[in-house]
Design a protein around this motif. Sequence first.
Motif, short mmCIF file in Angstrom:
data_model
loop_
_atom_site.label_atom_id
_atom_site.label_comp_id
_atom_site.label_asym_id
_atom_site.label_seq_id
_atom_site.Cartn_x
_atom_site.Cartn_y
_atom_site.Cartn_z
N LYS A 296 -11.43 -8.76 11.59
CA LYS A 296 -10.59 -9.34 10.84
C LYS A 296 -9.38 -8.95 11.53
O LYS A 296 -8.12 -9.43 11.78
N ILE B 136 -6.26 -10.95 13.54
CA ILE B 136 -4.92 -10.95 13.42
C ILE B 136 -4.20 -10.45 14.43
O ILE B 136 -3.25 -10.93 14.88
N SER C 199 1.33 -10.16 9.51
CA SER C 199 0.31 -11.01 9.35
C SER C 199 -0.76 -10.05 8.32
O SER C 199 -1.27 -10.73 7.38
N TYR D 162 -2.15 -10.96 4.59
CA TYR D 162 -3.53 -11.00 4.56
C TYR D 162 -3.87 -10.17 3.18
O TYR D 162 -4.59 -10.58 2.38
N ASP E 272 -7.35 -14.98 2.93
CA ASP E 272 -7.29 -15.83 3.93
C ASP E 272 -6.70 -17.08 3.38
O ASP E 272 -6.76 -17.38 2.18
#
Length: 104
Positions: A9, A13, A68, A72, A77
């Motif tokens: 993840k 990102i 971001s 998150y 998501d």
Amino acid sequence: MFDVALEKKALQILAEAVDRTVGTGFVHAAVLKAAHTLAAHDYRQADKAFRMLNPRETLKVKSTAIESAELYHQFGDYEDPATEVAPDPRLRDIRSRSAKLGTG
């Protein structure tokens, strides 16, 4: 301990931040590939590519990635809200005869 999902993840990102700030190019492709494979060779390639950015670009990517990541962390998501909206069936006839699409 190495958390694969977290690492994946984080790289996603970072790839998104690269895309949003400097565009899709070899840096974006390298980071995205590292996110998908998590292979050591791909990490090195992404690192080399990322280091080729100038300091101003690096700072922009960093701030975008942090923004971001915070979103998150707060909301999880999220998808583009416009893609979740179903088209209005009352407008089907209008869309089917659009002059711009050459069907009118």
